[in-house]
Design an enzyme around this catalytic site. Structure first.
Site, mmCIF file in Angstrom:
data_model
loop_
_atom_site.group_PDB
_atom_site.id
_atom_site.type_symbol
_atom_site.label_atom_id
_atom_site.label_comp_id
_atom_site.label_asym_id
_atom_site.label_seq_id
_atom_site.Cartn_x
_atom_site.Cartn_y
_atom_site.Cartn_z
ATOM 1 N N ASP A 105 0.848 -1.198 0.000
ATOM 2 C CA ASP A 105 0.000 0.000 0.000
ATOM 3 C C ASP A 105 0.884 1.248 0.000
ATOM 4 O O ASP A 105 2.049 1.205 0.421
ATOM 5 C CB ASP A 105 -0.934 0.004 1.205
ATOM 6 C CG ASP A 105 -0.181 0.149 2.529
ATOM 7 O OD1 ASP A 105 0.740 -0.660 2.767
ATOM 8 O OD2 ASP A 105 -0.495 1.066 3.313
ATOM 9 N N GLU A 171 0.284 -0.601 5.815
ATOM 10 C CA GLU A 171 1.314 0.074 6.609
ATOM 11 C C GLU A 171 1.112 1.579 6.627
ATOM 12 O O GLU A 171 1.264 2.233 7.666
ATOM 13 C CB GLU A 171 2.703 -0.282 6.066
ATOM 14 C CG GLU A 171 3.853 0.063 7.016
ATOM 15 C CD GLU A 171 4.360 1.489 6.873
ATOM 16 O OE1 GLU A 171 5.097 1.952 7.766
ATOM 17 O OE2 GLU A 171 4.014 2.160 5.870
#
Length: 473
Positions: A105, A171
């Site tokens: 991500d 994250e």
């Protein structure tokens, strides 16, 4: 791990270097494909892109010859949770396993006009690859993939190290389900060595092993002086408004040099690395004439001493302010703690300070929001020594040991669940990478060195384990 390694070096360094170099066009091409996917784990963005990102990463890992490639998740709130990718290759009998971590991500791109090219269309300029996630952290994914390919190319079936690749999908949203994910898939992720490829090197041409992280304490302090607002003309003078008193309280957090003045917080000035002040001012965008705060070396002020910041305040906005004395005000406090400090102990020290120094008898309420453990690498472990050797071989000069002023909270979770694992924090970024900012980029020559370092590290870990196995038998 053999503590004397690498006294002899059977790892075919030159051959692995050639294999990494030959594979770079393919590696960069796949990185460009991953950058094109705007996978963002924030609720306000289309979750379909994050799913597509996980599927693309799974395909890359399968293409690299990893087995048992899975897209996994744990529930988050009322939803199914963010997709993570886990791929494994079982170890040969008696060999250890290494866990390679990265995340797929990315941060939102921000304002388009600040970018010199499309954020999700990777573009190479001047030896750098520009695009959101090009450095943080899709390059980390491809560093793992490219390193494994190079090792397989040179060692083939002789490479017996077990490998698990764990590519997280949240994250940049704070890893809200990370601990639950570890609990759910604890056995799948168990490893003897954990490599977190989400940090940075010291500068272009100088590799670094990140050996410490500060811990964190997040809190909200609310100060009140009145039951309700009153007229500033009729009652002003004998009673001071809450923003003024809160400001006086905040002023006690630091001494005249700007060093943190909260009793009970640990501090060290034990770093050997010199952080040039001019470079720091440029890196941190410090305005001309602003004096730097604190005492000791710059590196220690960033990595091994506490830092205390006010990151937000709730006071009456200027545009709606009336002639009244504000009865209350709040401040959000971010405390970064020195490595080795217990976060609960630090939070209590901050609470005691707030209560002790509340001015004019003002009422204060301390609300603890979050804590995070610090981290310190055992630099004398066999795995850490191998990592430093590999970095030195890849860059042609010794690696430096750096800290990070911020925290990587999930590192504490990994340490707690896998207490016997050696944790190594490496990275592909450099000071010009601008992770999270517009024009994020990856220095491609440095990226190749990072891939080579990881490939050599994997080969050397396998070789050390082989020698230990022979010795035991």
């Amino acid at each position: 791990m053999n503590e004397s390694y690498p006294s002899a070096l059977p790892v075919p360094v030159d051959a692995v270097r050639a294999a990494v170099h030959a594979g770079m066009p393919r590696t960069v091409a796949q990185l460009v494909e991953l950058v094109a996917i705007p996978g963002i784990a924030w609720e306000s963005f289309d979750a379909a892109h994050l799913e597509h990102s996980a599927e693309a990463v799974a395909a890359v890992l399968a293409d690299a010859g990893l087995e048992e490639v899975e897209i996994l998740r744990v529930p988050l709130g009322d939803g199914p949770g963010h997709p993570a990718v886990v791929a494994r290759r079982r170890p040969a009998p008696g060999r250890p396993t290494v866990l390679l971590y990265a995340h797929h991500d990315v941060q939102p791109p921000g304002r388009r006009e600040l970018w010199d090219s499309e954020p999700f269309a990777a573009e190479e300029r001047g030896g750098r690859l520009y695009g959101r996630g090009a450095a943080d952290d899709k390059a980390g994914i491809m560093a793992h993939v490219a390193a494994l390919r190079a090792v397989d190319d040179q060692l083939g079936e002789d490479f017996g190290l077990g490998v698990t690749v764990f590519v997280e999908g949240e994250e940049e949203a704070g890893s809200p389900s990370f601990r639950d994910f570890l609990e759910a898939y604890r056995d799948r992720l168990a490893a003897d060595v954990i490599v977190i490829a989400d940090s940075a090197n010291w500068e272009i041409g100088v590799p670094a092993l990140t050996t410490s992280l500060r811990g964190m304490v997040g809190a909200v302090v609310e100060l009140s002086v009145l039951e309700h607002a009153v007229h500033s003309g009729l009652y002003g003078g004998p009673v001071l408004d809450a923003p003024t008193l809160l400001s006086r309280l905040i002023a006690t957090f630091h001494d005249d040099d700007g060093a943190v003045a909260v009793e009970g917080l640990h501090a060290e000035d034990s770093t050997d690395l010199v952080y040039d002040e001019e470079r720091f001012r440029a890196d941190a965008a410090v305005r001309d004439g602003v004096r730097l705060a604190g005492r000791g070396s710059l590196a220690s002020r960033l990595w091994t001493q506490p830092a205390l910041s006010v990151t937000g305040m709730d006071v009456t906005p200027v545009e709606i302010a009336a002639n009244t004395i504000a009865p209350s005000a709040r401040a959000k406090i971010s405390l970064r703690t020195a490595p080795g400090q217990d976060p609960a102990e630090a939070a209590e020290a901050l609470r005691r300070h707030v209560e002790k120094y509340a001015p004019f008898g003002a009422h204060v309420r301390f609300e603890l929001e979050e804590t995070g453990q610090s981290f310190r690498t055992d630099i004398n472990s066999g795995a850490a020594r191998i990592a430093q050797w590999a970095l030195g071989e890849a860059w042609g000069r010794p690696a430096v040991q750096t800290g990070i002023g911020g925290s990587i909270p999930f590192t504490a979770d990994l340490t707690e669940l896998y207490p016997d694992a050696a944790i190594l924090i490496t990275g592909v970024e450099d000071p010009d990478s601008r992770a999270h900012s517009a024009n994020e980029s990856l220095h491609l020559a440095e990226f190749e060195r990072a891939v080579l370092a990881e490939a050599l590290m994997l080969a050397a870990l396998d070789d050390a384990a082989r020698h230990e196995q022979v010795t035991r038998e």
